[in-house]
Scaffold this motif. Structure first.
Motif, PDB file in Angstrom:
ATOM      1  N   GLY A 154      15.124  87.440 197.988  1.00  0.00           N
ATOM      2  CA  GLY A 154      16.344  87.213 197.799  1.00  0.00           C
ATOM      3  C   GLY A 154      17.268  88.324 197.551  1.00  0.00           C
ATOM      4  O   GLY A 154      16.902  89.056 196.855  1.00  0.00           O
ATOM      5  N   TRP A 155      18.593  88.243 197.979  1.00  0.00           N
ATOM      6  CA  TRP A 155      19.493  89.338 197.605  1.00  0.00           C
ATOM      7  C   TRP A 155      20.937  88.959 197.239  1.00  0.00           C
ATOM      8  O   TRP A 155      21.821  89.489 196.650  1.00  0.00           O
ATOM      9  N   ARG A 156      21.042  87.350 197.080  1.00  0.00           N
ATOM     10  CA  ARG A 156      22.295  86.821 196.551  1.00  0.00           C
ATOM     11  C   ARG A 156      22.031  85.491 196.166  1.00  0.00           C
ATOM     12  O   ARG A 156      21.176  84.820 197.050  1.00  0.00           O
ATOM     13  N   ILE A 157      22.396  84.873 195.238  1.00  0.00           N
ATOM     14  CA  ILE A 157      22.082  83.448 194.603  1.00  0.00           C
ATOM     15  C   ILE A 157      23.381  82.941 194.063  1.00  0.00           C
ATOM     16  O   ILE A 157      24.282  83.569 193.585  1.00  0.00           O
ATOM     17  N   GLU A 158      23.478  81.715 194.635  1.00  0.00           N
ATOM     18  CA  GLU A 158      24.965  80.852 194.207  1.00  0.00           C
ATOM     19  C   GLU A 158      24.816  79.659 193.761  1.00  0.00           C
ATOM     20  O   GLU A 158      23.962  78.897 194.325  1.00  0.00           O
ATOM     21  N   LYS A 159      25.348  79.174 192.456  1.00  0.00           N
ATOM     22  CA  LYS A 159      25.334  77.612 192.386  1.00  0.00           C
ATOM     23  C   LYS A 159      26.050  76.806 193.402  1.00  0.00           C
ATOM     24  O   LYS A 159      27.286  77.188 193.642  1.00  0.00           O
TER      25      LYS A 159
END
Length: 123
Positions: A84-89
């Protein structure tokens, strides 16, 4: 690529070596046959996970990684990982909450209507 679903497991950070650290998260997809996808975040990307908890609905930007390994016996094996390189709600629906109602002045006022007046509409 991306994975969308709910966080099922959020593992603690692991210090793999003096210069390498990682943290794994399991995201369960929300489809007919849900999948439990383990995604690892490494190095400075780990800090993105600090504001998340199990149950959060998320979208994770990922890269698929593959590598080759040759054993001392000369046997070649292949391994895959999902990084993973980006996570958002994602916005979560709140049960019983209705969408906002437009303000009273959003629509122009209706003209006076009298059913007894005839118009030229064909129906």
């Amino acid at each position: 690529m991306e994975v969308t679903g709910r966080i099922k497991v959020l593992n603690p950070e692991q210090q793999v070596s003096a210069t390498f650290r990682k943290r794994e998260v399991v995201v369960t997809t929300e489809e007919q046959y849900p999948q439990h996808i383990m995604i690892e975040f490494t190095q400075d990307k780990i800090d993105q996970l600090n504001n998340f908890k199990p149950g959060d609905q998320v979208r994770v930007q990922i890269n698929l990684r593959g590598r080759e390994w040759v054993s001392p016996q000369g046997e070649t094996r292949y391994f895959n990982s999902i990084q993973g390189w980006r996570i958002e709600k994602l916005m979560q629906d709140v049960p019983g909450q209705m969408p906002p109602v437009p303000a009273a002045n959003t629509f122009p006022p209706a003209q006076q209507f009298n059913e007894e007046e005839h118009d030229d509409l064909p129906f």
